[in-house]
Design a protein around this motif. Structure first.
Motif, PDB file in Angstrom:
ATOM      1  N   LEU A   1       5.546   7.424   2.496  1.00  0.00           N
ATOM      2  CA  LEU A   1       4.601   6.356   2.164  1.00  0.00           C
ATOM      3  C   LEU A   1       3.203   6.932   1.919  1.00  0.00           C
ATOM      4  O   LEU A   1       2.512   6.528   0.974  1.00  0.00           O
ATOM      5  CB  LEU A   1       4.553   5.331   3.291  1.00  0.00           C
TER       6      LEU A   1
ATOM      7  N   GLY B   1       1.635   6.698  -1.791  1.00  0.00           N
ATOM      8  CA  GLY B   1       0.484   5.816  -1.850  1.00  0.00           C
ATOM      9  C   GLY B   1      -0.689   6.378  -2.624  1.00  0.00           C
ATOM     10  O   GLY B   1      -1.638   5.646  -2.929  1.00  0.00           O
TER      11      GLY B   1
ATOM     12  N   ARG C   1       1.296   1.360  -5.255  1.00  0.00           N
ATOM     13  CA  ARG C   1       1.066   0.489  -4.101  1.00  0.00           C
ATOM     14  C   ARG C   1       2.301   0.473  -3.207  1.00  0.00           C
ATOM     15  O   ARG C   1       3.390   0.063  -3.630  1.00  0.00           O
ATOM     16  CB  ARG C   1       0.748  -0.927  -4.560  1.00  0.00           C
ATOM     17  N   VAL C   2       2.119   0.910  -1.991  1.00  0.00           N
ATOM     18  CA  VAL C   2       3.154   0.877  -0.964  1.00  0.00           C
ATOM     19  C   VAL C   2       2.473   0.497   0.357  1.00  0.00           C
ATOM     20  O   VAL C   2       1.240   0.553   0.454  1.00  0.00           O
ATOM     21  CB  VAL C   2       3.873   2.235  -0.820  1.00  0.00           C
TER      22      VAL C   2
ATOM     23  N   ARG D   1       0.637   0.700   3.775  1.00  0.00           N
ATOM     24  CA  ARG D   1      -0.188   1.727   4.422  1.00  0.00           C
ATOM     25  C   ARG D   1       0.229   1.860   5.885  1.00  0.00           C
ATOM     26  O   ARG D   1       0.351   0.859   6.598  1.00  0.00           O
ATOM     27  CB  ARG D   1      -1.660   1.352   4.311  1.00  0.00           C
TER      28      ARG D   1
ATOM     29  N   THR E   1       2.982  -0.890   9.743  1.00  0.00           N
ATOM     30  CA  THR E   1       2.345  -0.807   8.429  1.00  0.00           C
ATOM     31  C   THR E   1       1.514  -2.055   8.157  1.00  0.00           C
ATOM     32  O   THR E   1       1.756  -3.128   8.719  1.00  0.00           O
ATOM     33  CB  THR E   1       3.386  -0.657   7.305  1.00  0.00           C
TER      34      THR E   1
ATOM     35  N   VAL F   1       1.436  -5.734   2.245  1.00  0.00           N
ATOM     36  CA  VAL F   1       1.111  -5.615   0.827  1.00  0.00           C
ATOM     37  C   VAL F   1       1.379  -6.968   0.185  1.00  0.00           C
ATOM     38  O   VAL F   1       2.211  -7.743   0.670  1.00  0.00           O
ATOM     39  CB  VAL F   1       1.935  -4.507   0.125  1.00  0.00           C
TER      40      VAL F   1
END
Length: 270
Positions: free
Chosen positions: A73, A77, A81-82, A84, A99, A102
């Protein structure tokens, strides 16, 4: 899918691991996903409206390495967009990954189950965007056929066979199926694959456009058909038959029946 446990949104009571309760610190805990291996995902909703997600798996759960997912990730990233990563850890019972949210809803959210055309199109577009954005030359991870065949052989040695496979392949014997996997088609195009491009792992904005990908624990370099085969196949499992062609069209390719058949069998066995 196959005879293994099916991934799904939990509909009944779900025991909350002690670690998840501790991480919540009083936030509202909602189970949002159970994968086919028993791993759980929870949404933590704070009184101020902020949310976090916690993935939790018991120690010894095969094929789920949350440390590896956190690394992937962070790497992906930089370009796409993945989720965070906010934290990770382990205790005597299991391992967890926290995480940030999103935007978007999963392609298997009720809204998109009722609109499979939009879901299929977004899945194809999102997969193409991922494959075009992630740099193969800079990727330190592989999702190679060789490694996946090792896993297939382990499962066969453990006694798995036709009863554990998808209906398309149950007419084969173990020997026949394994022999087919030795005939790997030439690579069409190397890309950084998602590694689990099933419909639940694509998020859509409310207007039906692609938003983001989640669950990148198997991300790595492979032929793009390794992802395409499973992404399109998963429409059958989740939305019903007849929509896979929309994935190919949105991605921008004609279906390659040889590679589709190969990578779906590899997915089933490995």
């Amino acid at each position: 899918m196959n005879a293994r446990e099916v991934a799904e949104i939990p509909t009944g009571p779900v025991p909350v691991p002690v670690a998840v309760t501790g991480l919540a610190r009083g936030d509202e805990i909602t189970p949002v996903w159970r994968n086919e291996l028993g791993g759980l995902t929870f949404r933590l909703a704070a009184p101020d409206g902020s949310t976090r997600y916690v993935k939790w798996v018991a120690h010894g759960t095969p094929e789920i390495d949350l440390t590896a997912e956190a690394e992937r990730l962070a790497w992906a990233g930089r370009w796409v967009r993945v989720p965070r990563v906010l934290g990770q850890g382990a205790d005597a019972d299991g391992v967890w990954l926290v995480t940030a949210p999103v935007p978007g809803r999963s392609a298997v959210d009720t809204r998109w189950l009722e609109d499979p055309v939009t879901a299929a199109t977004a899945i194809g577009q999102g997969l193409r965007r991922l494959h075009d954005a992630l740099p193969v030359a800079d990727c330190p991870y592989e999702w190679s056929v060789a490694d996946r065949l090792k896993r297939a052989d382990e499962r066969i040695a453990a006694g798995e066979g036709p009863a554990d496979w998808s209906p398309e392949y149950r007419h084969l014997t173990v020997v026949e199926a394994r022999a087919r996997l030795d005939e790997t088609p030439p690579v069409d195009r190397l890309v950084v694959c998602h590694g689990d491009a099933c419909a639940p792992n694509t998020l859509l904005h409310d207007d039906g456009t692609f938003s983001a990908h989640v669950d990148l624990g198997s991300l790595g370099v492979a032929d793009r058909w390794a992802d395409l085969a499973v992404a399109a196949w998963s429409l059958d499992w989740n939305h019903g038959p007849g929509y896979d062609h929309l994935v190919y069209a949105a991605y921008g390719v004609e279906p390659d029946r040889e590679r589709l058949a190969y990578y779906r069998l590899l997915w089933d066995l490995g």
